[in-house]
Write a protein that holds these residues in place. Structure first.
Motif, PDB file in Angstrom:
ATOM      1  N   ARG A  67      -8.866   2.912  -1.096  1.00 63.13           N
ATOM      2  CA  ARG A  67      -8.580   2.212  -2.346  1.00 63.13           C
ATOM      3  C   ARG A  67      -8.887   3.081  -3.558  1.00 63.13           C
ATOM      4  O   ARG A  67      -8.439   2.792  -4.655  1.00 63.13           O
ATOM      5  CB  ARG A  67      -9.341   0.886  -2.416  1.00 63.13           C
ATOM      6  CG  ARG A  67     -10.833   0.995  -2.312  1.00 63.13           C
ATOM      7  CD  ARG A  67     -11.512  -0.340  -2.660  1.00 63.13           C
ATOM      8  NE  ARG A  67     -11.417  -1.369  -1.652  1.00 63.13           N
ATOM      9  CZ  ARG A  67     -10.682  -2.480  -1.789  1.00 63.13           C
ATOM     10  NH1 ARG A  67      -9.951  -2.682  -2.872  1.00 63.13           N
ATOM     11  NH2 ARG A  67     -10.672  -3.393  -0.842  1.00 63.13           N
ATOM     12  N   LYS A  72      -6.606   8.282  -2.336  1.00 66.08           N
ATOM     13  CA  LYS A  72      -5.154   8.342  -2.419  1.00 66.08           C
ATOM     14  C   LYS A  72      -4.680   9.780  -2.650  1.00 66.08           C
ATOM     15  O   LYS A  72      -3.667  10.213  -2.072  1.00 66.08           O
ATOM     16  CB  LYS A  72      -4.658   7.436  -3.550  1.00 66.08           C
ATOM     17  CG  LYS A  72      -4.823   5.935  -3.287  1.00 66.08           C
ATOM     18  CD  LYS A  72      -3.899   5.459  -2.181  1.00 66.08           C
ATOM     19  CE  LYS A  72      -3.951   3.950  -2.006  1.00 66.08           C
ATOM     20  NZ  LYS A  72      -3.211   3.193  -3.017  1.00 66.08           N
ATOM     21  N   LEU A  76      -1.826  11.123  -0.142  1.00 62.18           N
ATOM     22  CA  LEU A  76      -0.431  11.200  -0.575  1.00 62.18           C
ATOM     23  C   LEU A  76       0.287  12.484  -0.153  1.00 62.18           C
ATOM     24  O   LEU A  76       1.474  12.422   0.214  1.00 62.18           O
ATOM     25  CB  LEU A  76      -0.339  11.006  -2.090  1.00 62.18           C
ATOM     26  CG  LEU A  76      -0.653   9.594  -2.593  1.00 62.18           C
ATOM     27  CD1 LEU A  76      -0.549   9.532  -4.102  1.00 62.18           C
ATOM     28  CD2 LEU A  76       0.273   8.574  -1.956  1.00 62.18           C
ATOM     29  N   ARG A  84       5.528   8.023  -0.867  1.00 60.61           N
ATOM     30  CA  ARG A  84       4.385   8.404  -1.706  1.00 60.61           C
ATOM     31  C   ARG A  84       4.184   7.459  -2.884  1.00 60.61           C
ATOM     32  O   ARG A  84       3.055   7.041  -3.164  1.00 60.61           O
ATOM     33  CB  ARG A  84       4.571   9.839  -2.209  1.00 60.61           C
ATOM     34  CG  ARG A  84       4.346  10.875  -1.135  1.00 60.61           C
ATOM     35  CD  ARG A  84       4.605  12.271  -1.621  1.00 60.61           C
ATOM     36  NE  ARG A  84       4.632  13.204  -0.495  1.00 60.61           N
ATOM     37  CZ  ARG A  84       5.245  14.376  -0.517  1.00 60.61           C
ATOM     38  NH1 ARG A  84       5.903  14.767  -1.609  1.00 60.61           N
ATOM     39  NH2 ARG A  84       5.211  15.148   0.547  1.00 60.61           N
ATOM     40  N   THR A  87       2.811   4.068  -1.900  1.00 64.18           N
ATOM     41  CA  THR A  87       1.452   4.195  -1.392  1.00 64.18           C
ATOM     42  C   THR A  87       0.470   4.432  -2.532  1.00 64.18           C
ATOM     43  O   THR A  87      -0.630   3.878  -2.553  1.00 64.18           O
ATOM     44  CB  THR A  87       1.367   5.336  -0.367  1.00 64.18           C
ATOM     45  OG1 THR A  87       2.288   5.072   0.699  1.00 64.18           O
ATOM     46  CG2 THR A  87      -0.029   5.483   0.205  1.00 64.18           C
ATOM     47  N   GLY A  88       0.880   5.229  -3.510  1.00 62.23           N
ATOM     48  CA  GLY A  88       0.027   5.452  -4.667  1.00 62.23           C
ATOM     49  C   GLY A  88      -0.191   4.195  -5.483  1.00 62.23           C
ATOM     50  O   GLY A  88      -1.256   4.018  -6.082  1.00 62.23           O
ATOM     51  N   THR A  93      -4.608   0.842   0.820  1.00 66.77           N
ATOM     52  CA  THR A  93      -3.844   1.428   1.918  1.00 66.77           C
ATOM     53  C   THR A  93      -4.787   1.581   3.102  1.00 66.77           C
ATOM     54  O   THR A  93      -5.915   2.055   2.956  1.00 66.77           O
ATOM     55  CB  THR A  93      -3.260   2.796   1.529  1.00 66.77           C
ATOM     56  OG1 THR A  93      -2.386   2.620   0.400  1.00 66.77           O
ATOM     57  CG2 THR A  93      -2.472   3.399   2.674  1.00 66.77           C
ATOM     58  N   ASN A 180       0.352  -0.205   3.598  1.00 66.67           N
ATOM     59  CA  ASN A 180       0.015  -0.640   2.245  1.00 66.67           C
ATOM     60  C   ASN A 180      -0.187  -2.152   2.250  1.00 66.67           C
ATOM     61  O   ASN A 180       0.556  -2.884   2.913  1.00 66.67           O
ATOM     62  CB  ASN A 180       1.125  -0.263   1.266  1.00 66.67           C
ATOM     63  CG  ASN A 180       1.229   1.234   1.064  1.00 66.67           C
ATOM     64  OD1 ASN A 180       0.221   1.939   1.047  1.00 66.67           O
ATOM     65  ND2 ASN A 180       2.447   1.733   0.904  1.00 66.67           N
TER      66      ASN A 180
END
Length: 205
Positions: A67, A72, A76, A84, A87-88, A93, A180
């Motif tokens: 988190r 991240k 990534l 990406r 997810t960012g 995640t 995610n």
């Protein structure tokens, strides 16, 4: 192929709205809002899905919850380019992985077989066993996310070896799926894809 079979939801014990929440209306999210996902929600998901079956109660699934911005930033570069941005942006995640040394916990989870390592043969056999049962648990985890009123965005588009080196070099876990988790954001869904019908999948003898 589009499903044409109509089944009465009353054929199942779960109320139809719960069936919808977990399956019919559940979708893979591709965007997420900035609403946070708490540690308590993640714990509640695990405490629900841990009761689902694995072979001999081995429970080889392991989870890394990411988190922080630092986490991240480490993850990534290992994600496929198309995965990406989402997810960012996701509030949480989770990297789900298999633990090839799951047998070390078996005296606790399967106490009448303390010499657990001998049950699974060589290292290759244990790795395959861990992978199979962890993938079962991945499915349970996705359903648990939905049960929490959240959306899951599972992905296998990532460099698993890179993720393992980045995060799991010290424990030997083997990453399987990156998910995610959060509330859906703007335009979160792709078009609903068709499903195979019962008679295309099931045979009875």
């Amino acid at each position: 192929m589009t499903s044409t079979t109509s089944v009465d939801p009353a054929s199942l014990q779960l109320p139809s709205d719960v069936q919808d929440l977990l399956f019919r209306e559940a979708r893979t999210a591709n965007t997420f809002s900035d609403e946070p996902v708490s540690d308590e929600q993640v714990k509640a998901i695990y405490d629900l899905v841990k009761w689902a079956p694995t072979s001999m109660n081995t429970q080889p699934l392991r989870a890394l919850v990411i988190r922080s911005g630092e986490g991240k930033d480490r993850l990534l570069p290992h994600m496929a380019e198309g995965n990406r941005a989402k997810t960012g942006a996701a509030p949480v995640t989770v990297v789900l992985a298999a633990d090839p040394d799951f047998h070390e916990n078996l005296p606790k989870t399967f106490p009448h077989k303390p010499d657990a390592k001998d049950l699974f043969g060589d290292a290759g056999a244990r790795h395959e066993f861990a992978r199979l049962n962890s993938l079962l648990q991945v499915g349970y985890f996705i359903i648990g996310v939905r049960a929490a009123g959240l959306a899951a965005g599972p992905m296998t588009g990532f460099d698993a070896a890179g993720v393992d080196e980045e995060f799991f070099a010290g424990n030997g876990w083997k990453s399987l799926v990156v998910i995610n988790v959060g509330k859906p954001g703007e335009n979160p869904w792709f078009d609903r894809l068709p499903r195979l019908d019962y008679d295309e999948v099931v045979e009875t003898v």
